[in-house]
Design a protein around this motif. Structure first.
Motif, short mmCIF file in Angstrom:
data_model
loop_
_atom_site.label_atom_id
_atom_site.label_comp_id
_atom_site.label_asym_id
_atom_site.label_seq_id
_atom_site.Cartn_x
_atom_site.Cartn_y
_atom_site.Cartn_z
N ARG A 215 0.84 -1.21 0.00
CA ARG A 215 0.00 0.00 0.00
C ARG A 215 0.86 1.25 0.00
NH1 ARG A 215 -2.74 -3.11 4.19
NH2 ARG A 215 -4.48 -4.23 3.22
N VAL A 216 1.96 1.23 0.76
CA VAL A 216 2.84 2.40 0.83
C VAL A 216 3.46 2.68 -0.53
CG1 VAL A 216 5.00 3.27 1.81
CG2 VAL A 216 3.34 2.13 3.29
N VAL A 217 3.93 1.63 -1.22
CA VAL A 217 4.57 1.81 -2.53
C VAL A 217 3.56 2.37 -3.54
CG1 VAL A 217 5.61 0.58 -4.47
CG2 VAL A 217 6.29 0.03 -2.12
N VAL A 218 2.35 1.82 -3.54
CA VAL A 218 1.32 2.32 -4.47
C VAL A 218 1.00 3.77 -4.17
CG1 VAL A 218 -1.10 2.09 -5.14
CG2 VAL A 218 0.33 0.05 -4.91
N LEU A 219 0.88 4.10 -2.89
CA LEU A 219 0.53 5.47 -2.51
C LEU A 219 1.60 6.46 -2.96
CD1 LEU A 219 -0.84 6.53 0.96
CD2 LEU A 219 0.96 7.84 -0.12
N VAL A 220 2.87 6.17 -2.69
CA VAL A 220 3.95 7.09 -3.04
C VAL A 220 4.05 7.24 -4.55
CG1 VAL A 220 6.44 7.46 -2.95
CG2 VAL A 220 5.23 6.65 -0.92
N ALA A 221 3.90 6.15 -5.29
CA ALA A 221 4.00 6.22 -6.75
C ALA A 221 2.87 7.08 -7.33
CB ALA A 221 3.96 4.81 -7.34
N VAL A 222 1.65 6.82 -6.89
CA VAL A 222 0.51 7.59 -7.42
C VAL A 222 0.61 9.05 -7.01
CG1 VAL A 222 -1.99 7.85 -7.33
CG2 VAL A 222 -0.98 5.57 -7.52
N ALA A 223 1.00 9.30 -5.74
CA ALA A 223 1.12 10.68 -5.27
C ALA A 223 2.19 11.44 -6.05
CB ALA A 223 1.45 10.70 -3.78
#
Length: 587
Positions: free
Chosen positions: A386-394
């Protein structure tokens, strides 16, 4: 004989000079003086509630009458600003020590990674018991525990940002300060602090928003089966959410919005406009940030009158630094002695870390066995995804937006309060809506939890990008315009080198903030309905509410390991890349 007579004349004319200055005070000075006196009075009135008696055995129920909201909002605001002041002091000292001593940097920066990774609930578990024992029978202990919890949600982001501004100081500023023979204090006060002022203010604004985000957890505390509550906006919202009262939740949301916009108008916008003076550029921009409050204060005589003691204190500290020999003259130390010193330092630091690790493993071995790490290690993989997806999208979404806002002071004036409101909005306030939406849509919290985590983490990237873009010299942007550099080449030659150091700071704090936000985002409760996601955040939240200290310690330790590993493998390498390649001084 001439000097005594001048001194006597000077002493004789002192009352006349004071009277003359007072007679020149305008109505603006009177308004500022009255505002300060009213502020001091309100501070004393609100602060009185922090010293009343307190019985830890008695459960305190928060009054959810909307008429109590102004007082609760004032109490929360006081805690926020006390925590912010402590965060600024910590930031300046900690970041400077890490940036100016390679030996300390090897310990302080990894320690900062670990501190960033420890969730607010982990700090509260220790802080509540310690502060209550320090001030028995007084609510001051609980107040300090709440302030400390807010501090832990503010300080790390500011420290990372200021540390990076110190290690990426433009080469010409460094050479000029050395050529003029500045002492370390003069160098810090006249060169290093102004160079990092823009990033420090924007990171402070973001950190302040992070404090609002964790306000519910800081004021309505559940540790080891004991419930502690302080009068405040966060505890009011937490009680209203637990009761399932949407009307009172709405009152809390409205009060939060008023507070955020008010603090932005009175405090943050004047600061961001004032820091425009610290841009490293050769020509002044045609469009600069403005603030009605700052313009009003500039018309007053009080800043100049109060600035004289501040300048005098700075001069005294500079002279003291010179007397103590803390200038920048290089010390002649042999390579062998440096290696010996580094070895001794490494042995001491390694010994302390090993002693602490042995104590932790011994405690867990005696309590539940070392197999307690297996479950949180597996759950951490889900939270990591979830953290990786969040940082990439952000990154994809907010970096272009941040560049656009940072390059346009006019747009920044409009977007700043809106962005700050979004960044400051506690995810807990949206739990009623989130619970309804997840149940209505059938969306699993395993996926929806990313959206709730984003409410507390994505803004670090946006705010740091805005700060990085705002610090890009206007003359460089105008030169690119004159040369007709557009599109991809503009990003490659100007924007990326200009914002990359700030983006890395935003990325590392967004990553740490996402892990921290997982505590409140992987378990959503409203009324009698609870949704739980699979992840390390939910594991820690459950251990905290049940008072299971072995699981809590194991969960926090695993989270720290994940965050430190991610920082070492990714973000620290990007830090070095920003320092050596992607900066305006080498663009």
């Amino acid at each position: 004989m001439v000097y005594p007579s001048r001194s006597a004349a000077s002493r004789a004319s002192l009352p006349a000079r004071v009277t003359g200055r007072l007679s020149r005070l305008s109505w603006v000075d009177l308004v500022v003086a009255v505002a300060v006196l009213v502020g001091i009075y309100l501070l004393l009135r609100v602060g009185k509630g922090a010293t009343v008696s307190f019985d830890p055995a008695r459960v305190v129920k928060v009054d959810t009458d909307p008429a109590r909201l102004p007082y609760y909002a004032a109490r929360s605001l006081l805690r926020m600003f006390v925590a912010l002041a402590a965060s600024v002091v910590f930031t300046l000292g900690y970041a400077y020590a890490a940036a100016r001593s390679r030996r300390l940097e090897r310990v302080l920066i990894p320690a900062l990674d670990i501190l960033q990774s420890v969730p607010v609930l982990g700090f509260l578990t220790v802080a509540v018991a310690w502060f209550l024992s320090l001030f028995p029978g007084s609510v001051l202990g609980l107040e300090l525990a709440a302030i400390f919890a807010i501090f832990t949600s503010q300080a790390w982001n500011m420290t990372f940002g200021f540390y990076h501004s110190l290690i990426t100081l433009p080469r010409e500023l460094d050479e000029i300060s050395r050529s003029f023979g500045f002492t370390r204090w003069m160098r810090f006060w006249k060169v290093e602090l102004p160079n990092g002022a823009i990033g420090l203010v924007w990171n402070g604004m973001m950190s302040f928003g992070g404090g609002w985000f964790f306000l519910v957890a800081s004021e309505a505390i559940s540790v080891g089966g004991h419930q502690y509550a302080l009068p405040g906006l966060g505890s009011y919202a937490g009680t209203a959410i637990a009761e399932g009262d949407l009307g009172k939740v709405g009152w809390a949301v409205a009060t939060m919005a008023v507070l955020v916009f008010g603090v932005n108008f009175v405090f943050w916008r004047p600061l961001t406009a004032w820091t425009e003076r610290f841009k490293n550029e050769q020509s002044e921009a045609a469009d600069i940030q403005r603030s009605l409050v700052l313009d009003f204060l500039r018309r007053s005589s009080w800043p100049r009158l109060l600035g004289r003691p501040a300048r005098w204190a700075a001069e005294v500290m500079g002279r003291a630094a010179r007397v103590l020999g803390t200038d920048d003259r290089p010390l002649t130390v042999s390579r062998a002695r440096r290696r010996t010193g580094d070895l001794v330092f490494a042995l001491v630091a390694g010994g302390l870390i090993g002693w602490g690790l042995a104590g932790l493993l011994g405690y867990l071995h005696r309590s539940t066995g070392l197999g307690v790490f297996a479950e949180p290690l597996l759950l951490g993989l889900a939270t990591l995804a979830r953290v990786v997806v969040l940082v990439a999208v952000a990154t994809v979404v907010w970096v272009p937006v941040g560049v656009r806002i940072g390059f346009s002071p006019r747009l920044a004036r409009i977007a700043q309060p809106v962005v700050q409101l979004l960044a400051s909005f506690p995810a807990n306030f949206l739990f009623p809506l989130a619970t309804w939406f997840f149940l209505w849509s059938g969306l699993s919290l395993n996926v929806g939890g990313v959206l709730l985590m984003a409410l507390g983490a994505q803004w670090y990237i946006l705010f740091n990008t805005i700060a990085g873009a705002a610090a890009v010299p206007t003359d460089l942007r105008e030169a690119m315009d004159d040369l007709g550099v557009r599109g991809r080449q503009r990003w490659k030659r100007l924007i990326i080198p200009g914002i990359f150091p700030a983006y890395v700071t935003g990325g590392i704090t967004a990553s740490g903030g996402a892990w921290n936000a997982s505590i409140v985002s992987e378990v959503v409760t409203f009324g009698g309905t609870t949704l739980t996601a699979t992840g390390l955040g939910a594991y820690i939240a459950k251990a905290t509410s049940h008072g299971d200290y072995p699981q809590l310690v194991a969960g926090i330790a695993v989270m720290a390991c994940y965050v430190v590993a991610l920082n070492r493998l990714l973000w620290r390498r990007l830090y070095r890349l920003a320092e050596t390649r992607y900066s305006l001084q080498s663009a």
